[in-house]
Design an enzyme around this catalytic site. Structure first.
Site, mmCIF file in Angstrom:
data_model
loop_
_atom_site.group_PDB
_atom_site.id
_atom_site.type_symbol
_atom_site.label_atom_id
_atom_site.label_comp_id
_atom_site.label_asym_id
_atom_site.label_seq_id
_atom_site.Cartn_x
_atom_site.Cartn_y
_atom_site.Cartn_z
ATOM 1 N N GLU A 4 0.858 -1.202 0.000
ATOM 2 C CA GLU A 4 0.000 0.000 0.000
ATOM 3 C C GLU A 4 0.883 1.237 0.000
ATOM 4 O OE1 GLU A 4 -3.240 0.153 -0.063
ATOM 5 O OE2 GLU A 4 -3.833 -1.917 0.413
ATOM 6 N N ARG A 43 -6.671 2.625 7.841
ATOM 7 C CA ARG A 43 -7.306 1.316 7.660
ATOM 8 C C ARG A 43 -6.507 0.331 6.823
ATOM 9 N NH1 ARG A 43 -12.726 2.481 5.145
ATOM 10 N NH2 ARG A 43 -12.383 2.042 2.970
ATOM 11 N N ARG A 74 -9.084 -5.229 10.677
ATOM 12 C CA ARG A 74 -10.222 -4.295 10.489
ATOM 13 C C ARG A 74 -11.377 -4.666 11.401
ATOM 14 N NH1 ARG A 74 -10.994 -2.390 4.450
ATOM 15 N NH2 ARG A 74 -8.885 -1.603 4.129
HETATM 16 P P1 AMO Z 1 -9.749 -7.756 -0.482
HETATM 17 O O1 AMO Z 1 -8.550 -7.261 -1.173
HETATM 18 O O2 AMO Z 1 -10.943 -6.869 -0.506
HETATM 19 O O3 AMO Z 1 -10.225 -9.154 -1.120
HETATM 20 O O4 AMO Z 1 -9.402 -8.117 1.005
HETATM 21 C C1 AMO Z 1 -10.344 -8.758 1.854
HETATM 22 C C2 AMO Z 1 -10.393 -8.054 3.211
HETATM 23 O O5 AMO Z 1 -9.091 -8.004 3.790
HETATM 24 C C3 AMO Z 1 -8.916 -6.772 4.460
HETATM 25 N N1 AMO Z 1 -7.790 -6.051 3.861
HETATM 26 C C4 AMO Z 1 -6.898 -5.304 4.531
HETATM 27 N N2 AMO Z 1 -6.763 -5.017 5.836
HETATM 28 C C5 AMO Z 1 -5.754 -4.219 6.205
HETATM 29 N N3 AMO Z 1 -4.851 -3.692 5.361
HETATM 30 C C6 AMO Z 1 -4.928 -3.944 4.030
HETATM 31 N N4 AMO Z 1 -4.035 -3.426 3.208
HETATM 32 C C7 AMO Z 1 -5.988 -4.777 3.563
HETATM 33 N N5 AMO Z 1 -6.366 -5.232 2.356
HETATM 34 C C8 AMO Z 1 -7.455 -6.004 2.554
HETATM 35 C C9 AMO Z 1 -10.219 -5.995 4.338
HETATM 36 C C10 AMO Z 1 -10.837 -6.596 3.106
HETATM 37 O O6 AMO Z 1 -12.244 -6.502 3.114
HETATM 38 N N6 AMO Z 1 -9.142 -12.382 -2.377
HETATM 39 C C11 AMO Z 1 -10.112 -11.376 -2.037
HETATM 40 C C12 AMO Z 1 -11.221 -11.927 -1.149
HETATM 41 C C13 AMO Z 1 -12.101 -12.937 -1.835
HETATM 42 O O7 AMO Z 1 -12.555 -12.627 -2.946
HETATM 43 O O8 AMO Z 1 -12.371 -13.995 -1.239
HETATM 44 C C14 AMO Z 1 -9.415 -10.232 -1.324
HETATM 45 O O9 AMO Z 1 -8.276 -10.319 -0.908
HETATM 46 O O10 AMO Z 1 -11.025 -6.269 5.471
#
Ligand code: AMO
Length: 453
Positions: A217, A223, A414
């Site tokens: 990121e 978040r 989260r």
């Molecule tokens: P996605 O990228 O939306 O979907 O991630 C799923 C959930 O993981 C958490 N999340 C994070 N929390 C903290 N820091 C981050 N950088 C971060 N990125 C993601 C969030 C988010 O909703 N493979 C798909 C899921 C799927 O389709 O089953 C995926 O990774 O809560």
């Protein structure tokens, strides 16, 4: 003598017992001293009156690890403290106060109910600040969430799997992937357990995993972490898209309900309410959600492909105010904004069979029904400029009878953050990684460390 745990001391009134733990606070008043000590089960007040024991007391500092042998005494009626497990008794240190491990003088006071430190200091001193009761309680909630996630996944008939975090390709696409040098090859840290959980549907039908996910990121937000913990489920032989919505809402709400019911005292400590969980979680398509937001705020969102953080907050206000719900499920995001494995809606392929679950103003989960047909999947990859050759092993699973399937992923940090309404996700990660920190602030690492890292 055998150690007993602090929570067991009220069962031993009138007996001599041995306890071990850490000093929370010491109050020395000349001929009498008191200290509060704690172990993993709770807090205990120790009273010291004999000259020998008072002498031993002199060296006690906050967080010194001690062994105490003494007599368990009932407290007088007006000294009963209903807020601690040992509130009806105290321990008189009659026999021994032994220092097991000394503690240096703390850089700040850790005795208060709150640790009033700025976030960077809280993180700079993590091995110490994690010991503070209120900070520790964040991770009591986190452990409980993971436990209840596992329980709910088992109830759905899923098998737990453990997947690699080194991969040959980027799972979620985009630029947010960490490249690593792997024996003269380029490899990546997985952005999610996605590809492996899908492969494993071909083996176990229903699977779950708790896995680390790495996202490079490039911005600092409240978040996002660069290393997050995802709790994933993937389900095969589904009949329809709604089966997935039912499953994610069941897991999300039962997990949060069970954790918040079991830890009401921690919620109170953080002055947060128990979540509002209606019997039916409101479900909206992205476009429906945007129309509601437009009505409420006047903002035109008709060309927006996603909800931005302000929109997520607004639609959650709507859910709370009109549906009595802290949750809202948003479906049908534009196909072009979701990863290649997402199934386009056959009724309108511009939109996809995808969803996010929002809780108290933020996305805590995302997922979709998947493209399970091999040719269609290769095609979807090419359309997104993803090279199928880099995903040969993943694709193999789709050549041999992959049923209709889909799944979802919760972000554990989260979830923890929102259950306790913490201001920043870093507070909900034991050792958070972000653009600026790997344990220590990157800006403070020496030049040599920078080169080596
Ligand atoms: P996605 O990228 O939306 O979907 O991630 C799923 C959930 O993981 C958490 N999340 C994070 N929390 C903290 N820091 C981050 N950088 C971060 N990125 C993601 C969030 C988010 O909703 N493979 C798909 C899921 C799927 O389709 O089953 C995926 O990774 O809560």
């Amino acid at each position: 003598m055998k150690r007993i745990l602090i929570a067991q001391t009220p069962e031993h009134i009138g007996e001599t017992v041995e306890v071990e733990g850490w000093i929370q606070t010491v109050r020395k008043h000349g001929k009498i001293a008191f200290f509060d000590m704690y172990d993993k089960t709770g807090l205990l007040q120790v009273v010291v009156v004999t000259p020998e024991r008072l002498q031993e007391c002199q060296a006690l500092e906050q967080r010194t690890a001690v062994k105490v042998v003494g007599l368990v005494k009932k407290r007088g009626e007006k000294y009963v403290n209903p807020n601690i497990v040992t509130g009806t008794i105290e321990l008189e240190a009659t026999e021994k106060i032994e220092i097991i491990a000394s503690s240096q003088i703390l850089p700040f006071d850790m005795g208060g109910k709150d640790l009033n430190l700025e976030l960077p200091t809280l993180l700079d001193y993590r091995p110490l600040t994690l010991k503070h009761e209120k900070v520790r309680d964040i991770f009591v909630i986190q452990a409980a969430l993971a436990k209840e996630f596992r329980k709910a996944a088992e109830e759905l008939g899923c098998t737990e799997i453990f997947v690699p975090t080194i991969a040959a390709g980027a799972t979620e696409g985009g630029a947010e992937v960490f490249k690593i040098e792997y024996f003269n090859h380029e490899a990546f840290l997985t952005q999610s357990p996605q590809l492996y959980k899908q492969v494993m549907v071909g083996v176990f039908e229903r699977v779950y995993t708790i896995a680390k996910a790495y996202r490079s990121e490039p911005s600092v937000t409240t978040r996002h972490l660069t290393e997050a913990t995802q709790m994933d489920i993937e389900i095969g032989f589904i009949e329809k898209f709604e089966d997935l919505l039912d499953a994610l809402e069941y897991v999300g709400t039962s997990m949060i309900k069970r954790v918040t019911d079991a830890h009401e005292h921690i919620l109170k400590e953080f002055t947060v309410e128990k979540p509002l969980i209606p019997t039916k979680i409101p479900r909206l398509t992205l476009r429906e959600a945007q129309e509601i937001i437009t009505k409420r705020t006047g903002k035109d969102l008709s060309n927006e492909p996603d909800l931005n953080p302000e929109d997520e907050k607004e639609i959650c206000f709507w859910a709370k105010e009109t549906q009595n719900s802290d949750f809202v499920t948003i479906t049908h995001f534009p196909t072009k904004k979701r990863a290649f494995y997402t199934m386009p809606d056959p009724q309108n392929p511009e939109y996809s069979l995808s969803y996010d679950l929002l809780f108290r103003g933020i996305e805590i989960l995302s997922g979709s029904q998947r493209v399970h047909n091999y040719e269609q999947l290769v095609d979807a990859m090419k359309k997104k400029n993803v090279n199928p050759e880099s995903f040969a092993m993943y694709l193999m699973a789709f050549k041999y009878g992959m049923p209709p399937e889909g799944g979802f992923s919760f972000g554990l940090e989260r979830l923890t953050m929102k259950v306790l309404e913490l201001a920043n996700i870093r507070e909900a990660s034991l050792f958070p990684r972000d653009m600026e920190r790997i344990d220590e602030r990157l800006s403070t690492l020496s030049h040599a460390d920078k080169k080596n890292s």
